[in-house]
Motif scaffolding. Structure first.
Motif, PDB file in Angstrom:
ATOM      1  N   SER A   4     -12.555   2.449  13.111  1.00  0.00           N
ATOM      2  CA  SER A   4     -11.548   3.375  13.623  1.00  0.00           C
ATOM      3  C   SER A   4     -10.194   2.694  13.814  1.00  0.00           C
ATOM      4  O   SER A   4      -9.141   3.298  13.590  1.00  0.00           O
ATOM      5  CB  SER A   4     -12.023   3.993  14.936  1.00  0.00           C
ATOM      6  N   LEU A  53     -18.951   4.087   9.027  1.00  0.00           N
ATOM      7  CA  LEU A  53     -18.015   4.030  10.156  1.00  0.00           C
ATOM      8  C   LEU A  53     -18.745   3.849  11.486  1.00  0.00           C
ATOM      9  O   LEU A  53     -18.273   3.123  12.372  1.00  0.00           O
ATOM     10  CB  LEU A  53     -17.180   5.310  10.185  1.00  0.00           C
ATOM     11  N   LEU A  54     -19.901   4.493  11.635  1.00  0.00           N
ATOM     12  CA  LEU A  54     -20.658   4.409  12.888  1.00  0.00           C
ATOM     13  C   LEU A  54     -21.753   3.348  12.858  1.00  0.00           C
ATOM     14  O   LEU A  54     -22.361   3.055  13.890  1.00  0.00           O
ATOM     15  CB  LEU A  54     -21.289   5.774  13.196  1.00  0.00           C
ATOM     16  N   ALA A 106     -17.702  -0.850   7.552  1.00  0.00           N
ATOM     17  CA  ALA A 106     -16.866   0.135   8.246  1.00  0.00           C
ATOM     18  C   ALA A 106     -15.466   0.182   7.662  1.00  0.00           C
ATOM     19  O   ALA A 106     -14.831   1.252   7.648  1.00  0.00           O
ATOM     20  CB  ALA A 106     -16.803  -0.194   9.739  1.00  0.00           C
ATOM     21  N   PHE A 128     -17.923   0.915  14.828  1.00  0.00           N
ATOM     22  CA  PHE A 128     -16.982   2.019  15.035  1.00  0.00           C
ATOM     23  C   PHE A 128     -15.618   1.509  15.484  1.00  0.00           C
ATOM     24  O   PHE A 128     -14.578   2.032  15.058  1.00  0.00           O
ATOM     25  CB  PHE A 128     -17.552   2.978  16.077  1.00  0.00           C
TER      26      PHE A 128
END
Length: 657
Positions: free
Chosen positions: A265, A224-225, A440, A261
């Motif tokens: 997200s 994700l990051l 991600a 991200f």
């Protein structure tokens, strides 16, 4: 009812003049009961009762016997009797919906297991096909799951080298673990060893799943990051420390790319909204099912046209095209790590079966049919054995995909076949399109599926019902979260065993009294209206076994009551002249228990107190006869009911004032 006591209690006459059986004759039913079958006979009977080995006593032809055997082994054969085009339409739609969720999840779970993406897709082909023809559940969806994927990555990398350094050895070790997991699952089914799965109690499973869900979520921070350096440890402290150190190093040096991200997200919010809408409106069940596939398509297209991979967005890259290749020659059955592979395989087998049985039984109860646990174990075991030969890792029933399958109105396990065929088409035709899929988005798909594993409401319910079960739940949760998966399992099983041991060591001993106007004797603590008989103490042990662990505790407690050291004087209304032990609940007694009974009898005899037994169970009376304990107390002091024992003690008391 009027009783006419005599030395041998010859007769009991009711007011209407009917004769009752002599008390001595009723006692003989217990004393002269046949010996229980030996252990070897019980084992043979258990195997005969197994549907896979039993044969009907009816005269049947060879064709009928063969069809009966194959029908029990392959339940899908019985499906086609009432199967029609309408049911197939429902299964087709359910299978396609299932595949839309399974494809992106399988890729993500393979990444969680530290394997290449295609291995997750392979695992969604062979095990579901095997299960579809051998399993007894209509709704359960088979494939890779988050908890087992995490379990394998956590345990396997401790045995072999880091999967990123030597991927081939790691992959081959995972295939070997899968083979052993399948072998153990087949053994559980054939030899009816399903009770081993029950060692992980419901409360422990709730805590374990919640802890594993949070741990899996923390593992997804890497994708994700867009973090490059990430720890191999799985506990929450190590993961958060690794995230902090990586970001602290990458942000100032310009090596961290926030686009990872932003993409992750954004689509995570979309997936959670779709999940919420599907939960709110049952008619929109298809929305959370297709949302992951839509996310993969959209994010891949965005990365491709914007060339975001050139700006630091991590992508899946190459996904191998084609059907499952053979992995038979990659199994490490002669290496130095075979023992470790068998150990991890056993743990994986138990966890996989526990999750699958919990999922399958939940939906079977809703549909109102019985799920055959032994067939489930056999089907999943065969699926994993076949999977280990065809480049798959451990597969089991998925809660999220099973819920989608159920909501899509699947009629049978045919939906698993439709899903597997769809995944095959994906492997043959669309793997190249997955090249630009951002990592991600896979992390987001896994994160969106985790809320279903955390059941706070069930944890609150466990706290209200059983505090000790709640400790097992919390122990499993923090064990997984703060240390490791295996530690969480060990803590959960240990607390569950501790509960059993404490209940065995400190069994409850109930004082019984007669319920007014009845012949029933019940615990006076639960039924305050029950009355005790002066000088006669009626006791019942609240344990299934009188053994080395609790026998001395039982003896000391009874002797304290006899000497009025335990505050029972008011209850017995005078000195104790007779002890009646109700053995209705006692299923077994060992040599330590018999020795304690003999010591108790001698101590009571020295005080002039009579000792009587009521309704000892089959195995208990057999052992007491073999040990000659029945001869010591006298056969006439073994009774069928508590009421008869009380009447006999009263007659003895009147005859010997």
């Amino acid at each position: 009812m009027t009783s006419f006591p005599s030395d041998s209690f010859n007769m009991r006459v009711t007011e209407d003049g009917n004769l009752h059986l002599e008390d001595t004759e009723r006692s003989q039913w217990i004393i002269n009961s046949p010996n229980p079958p030996p252990l070897w006979k019980k084992l043979i009977t258990s195997l005969k009762n197994n549907k896979f080995f039993s044969s009907s006593k009816k005269k049947t032809t060879c064709h009928e016997n063969a069809f009966s055997f194959f029908s029990s082994l392959f339940p899908i054969l019985g499906l086609f009797k009432n199967y029609d085009a309408f049911k197939f339409k429902d299964d087709l739609l359910a299978g396609l919906t299932l595949a839309s969720l399974s494809i992106p999840q399988s890729i993500g779970y393979a990444n969680l297991a530290k394997l290449d993406p295609q291995y997750g897709l392979y695992t969604s082909v062979v095990p579901p096909l095997i299960y579809a023809v051998m399993g007894s559940s209509r709704e359960i969806a088979i494939g890779p799951v988050a908890v087992v994927s995490l379990l394998l990555s956590t345990l396997c990398h401790k045995v072999v080298v880091d999967p990123e350094l030597n991927h081939d050895d790691y992959r081959n070790f995972v295939f070997t673990v899968t083979l052993f997991a399948g072998i153990f699952q087949v053994a559980f089914g054939v030899f009816r060893l399903g009770f081993l799965v029950d060692f992980l109690s419901h409360a422990a499973l709730v805590g374990f799943m919640a802890g594993a869900a949070i741990m899996i979520g923390l593992q997804q921070l890497k994708g994700l990051l867009g973090i490059s350096n990430f720890t191999n440890k799985s506990d929450v402290v190590s993961v958060l420390e690794s995230v902090y150190k990586s970001l602290r190093h990458q942000i100032p040096s310009g090596e961290w790319y926030p686009l990872n991200f932003v993409i992750g997200s954004s689509f995570l919010i979309f997936l959670l909204i779709a999940r919420f809408m599907g939960k709110k409106n049952k008619k929109l069940f298809w929305l959370p099912a297709i949302a992951p596939l839509v996310s993969v398509i959209l994010s891949t297209f965005i990365v491709y046209i914007s060339k975001a991979d050139k700006n630091g967005v991590n992508i899946v890259k190459h996904v191998k095209r084609g059907l499952n290749p053979s992995s038979i020659h990659q199994l490490q059955l002669n290496g130095e790590h075979v023992g470790q592979a068998a150990k991890i395989g056993f743990i994986s087998a138990v966890i996989a079966l526990t999750e699958a049985m919990a999922v399958g039984r939940s939906f079977a109860s809703i549909k109102g049919y019985h799920l055959d646990g032994n067939k489930e174990m056999l089907a999943m075991g065969c699926g994993n054995i076949a999977g280990s030969f065809t480049s798959c890792y451990v597969a089991t029933g998925s809660f999220s995909r099973t819920a989608v399958n159920f909501s899509a109105r699947c009629q049978s396990s045919i939906s698993n076949i439709v899903m597997a065929v769809t995944v095959i088409l994906c492997l043959e035709l669309f793997t190249r399109l997955l090249y630009y899929t951002p990592m991600a988005i896979l992390a987001s798909i896994i994160l969106s599926a985790l809320p279903g594993l955390i059941d706070i409401r069930e944890a609150c319910y466990i706290w209200k019902v059983d505090k000790f079960d709640f400790f097992a739940c919390i122990g499993a949760f923090f064990g997984v979260l703060l240390v490791s998966v295996e530690t969480g399992l060990l803590v959960a099983v240990s607390i569950s065993f501790l509960k059993i041991i404490i209940q065995s060591i400190r069994p409850g001993i109930e004082v019984l009294g007669r319920i007014p106007t009845t012949q029933a004797f019940c615990d006076i603590s639960q039924y305050p209206m029950a009355t005790t008989t002066p000088g006669i103490l009626v006791l019942r042990i609240s344990s299934g076994s009188l053994c080395f662990a609790n026998a001395n505790v039982v003896r000391e407690r009874i002797l304290k009551w006899v000497t009025h050291e335990d505050g029972l004087k008011e209850t017995t209304k005078g000195n104790v002249q007779a002890i009646i032990l109700d053995m209705t609940n006692l299923m077994n007694v060992d040599t330590s228990g018999i020795i304690v009974l003999e010591e108790l009898y001698k101590r009571l005899l020295s005080r002039g107190i009579k000792f009587a037994m009521v309704n000892p169970r089959w195995l208990v009376i057999h052992k007491l006869k073999v040990a000659h304990f029945v001869d010591k107390i006298g056969k006439e002091w073994v009774f069928f009911t508590v009421a008869e024992a009380v009447d006999a003690c009263l007659s003895y008391k009147f005859a010997n004032p």
